[in-house]
Design a protein around this motif. Structure first.
Motif, PDB file in Angstrom:
ATOM      1  N   ASP A 212      69.435  18.543  32.995  1.00 47.52           N
ATOM      2  CA  ASP A 212      68.076  19.062  33.341  1.00 47.52           C
ATOM      3  C   ASP A 212      68.176  20.236  34.224  1.00 47.52           C
ATOM      4  O   ASP A 212      68.483  19.907  35.434  1.00 47.52           O
ATOM      5  N   GLY A 213      67.693  21.290  33.868  1.00 47.95           N
ATOM      6  CA  GLY A 213      67.472  22.317  34.925  1.00 47.95           C
ATOM      7  C   GLY A 213      68.961  22.667  35.512  1.00 47.95           C
ATOM      8  O   GLY A 213      69.106  23.028  36.832  1.00 47.95           O
ATOM      9  N   GLY A 214      70.271  22.581  34.789  1.00 49.72           N
ATOM     10  CA  GLY A 214      71.262  22.874  35.197  1.00 49.72           C
ATOM     11  C   GLY A 214      71.862  22.016  36.044  1.00 49.72           C
ATOM     12  O   GLY A 214      73.009  22.153  36.708  1.00 49.72           O
ATOM     13  N   GLN A 215      71.473  20.921  36.373  1.00 46.41           N
ATOM     14  CA  GLN A 215      71.828  19.697  37.012  1.00 46.41           C
ATOM     15  C   GLN A 215      72.285  18.489  36.028  1.00 46.41           C
ATOM     16  O   GLN A 215      71.465  18.343  35.228  1.00 46.41           O
ATOM     17  N   ILE A 216      72.936  17.489  36.391  1.00 46.18           N
ATOM     18  CA  ILE A 216      73.206  16.420  35.807  1.00 46.18           C
ATOM     19  C   ILE A 216      72.076  15.363  36.197  1.00 46.18           C
ATOM     20  O   ILE A 216      72.116  15.029  37.574  1.00 46.18           O
ATOM     21  N   LYS A 217      71.425  14.979  35.394  1.00 51.27           N
ATOM     22  CA  LYS A 217      70.389  14.012  35.488  1.00 51.27           C
ATOM     23  C   LYS A 217      70.736  12.622  35.391  1.00 51.27           C
ATOM     24  O   LYS A 217      70.363  11.801  36.117  1.00 51.27           O
TER      25      LYS A 217
END
Ligand code: ADP
Ligand code: MG
Length: 262
Positions: A212-217
């Motif tokens: 999500d948005g370049g991060q691991i959610k």
């Protein structure tokens, strides 16, 4: 095994992947999911060395990806892009034979074993009958099988696929996923599969990585990831999750946004 530590990637100073840390085990069938623009394709390109992250490390087994030459990477990792275009009318057989190039030196022509491996890859994907057809004169589903055969001819340990079924009808989607599952089980091929189809990913993947948005959610089993709270947080969509009565895996139901929920 792929190990990713503190990976950061930016296009022109614009951060796209932020501090990703995760690993994928040998022989795992792993799904990479997340909304449009969340960085899935960028991550796949970093994993196969097409893009160089600004920070962080990627290990393929014991080897740092940066220490491997491009042919050495191609002997370990093969990529199936979302769409493949071919400017020339190569035959499907010639396309698959190109998969052997990481094993050839300079201008060396293909050896007998390369031809045998290319034929075996076409056989495994059920595309042998297409061998003499032009790559530009077959259907999208058939082309996807040939591109997977080319990837297999690389004899990789890891197969990365970027939305390989997004243009296919449901029958051909299942055919490709069943093929990947068979290769995963019979050849212990590690599969990392990017998909927009959360139900299909839930059905086939042992583990899901949600970006999500370049991060691991979140990372976990389909049961841990296909949850209405996570889906709402990441996609902004209200969904009901139920077990697929045919398989027992979590499946997602959504109502049209214009319609009140009964
Ligand atoms: P996904 O595959 O999850 O849809 P991408 O990895 O393609 O996401 O894109 C992530 C972000 O990076 C998006 O904001 C996209 O606009 C941007 N992006 C992708 N490719 C490029 C590029 N070649 N140059 C600049 N920005 C890019
Ligand atoms: Mg993408």
């Amino acid at each position: 095994m792929i190990t990713v530590k503190n990976l950061n990637f930016a296009y022109h100073q614009e951060p796209v992947l932020e501090n990703l840390t995760f690993s994928v085990q040998d022989g795992e069938f792993c799904g990479l999911i997340g909304p449009n623009g969340s960085g899935k394709s960028t991550l796949l390109k970093c994993l196969c060395g097409i893009l160089k992250p600004q920070n962080g490390e990627i290990f393929i087994g014991q080897n740092n990806l940066l220490s491997l030459k491009s042919k050495e990477i191609a002997q370990r990792i093969a990529v199936v892009p979302q769409e493949s275009h071919f400017a020339f009318n190569f035959t499907c057989y010639e396309i698959v034979l190109f998969g052997r190039s990481p094993y050839l030196k300079g201008l060396q022509s293909e050896r007998r074993e390369d031809h045998e491996i290319a034929l075996e890859a076409l056989r495994l994907t059920g595309a042998l009958k297409l061998a003499d057809h032009s790559i530009n004169e077959i259907s999208g589903g058939e082309r996807q099988k040939v591109v997977i055969a080319r990837a297999l001819a690389q004899n990789p340990k890891i197969l990365l696929l970027d939305e390989p079924t997004s243009h296919l009808d449901i029958d051909h989607q299942l055919e490709i996923l069943e093929l990947l599952k068979r290769l995963n089980q019979q050849k212990n091929l590690t599969v990392i599969f990017v998909s927009h189809d959360l139900n299909l990913a839930s059905e086939y993947c042992q583990r899901l990585i949600l970006l999500d948005g370049g991060q691991i959610k979140a990372v976990g089993s389909p049961e841990e990831i296909i949850r209405s709270d996570l889906i709402y947080e990441v996609y902004g969509v209200s969904a009901v999750i139920q077990k697929n009565p045919l398989s027992g895996t979590p499946h997602l139901w959504v109502a049209p946004k214009s319609r009140s929920i009964i």
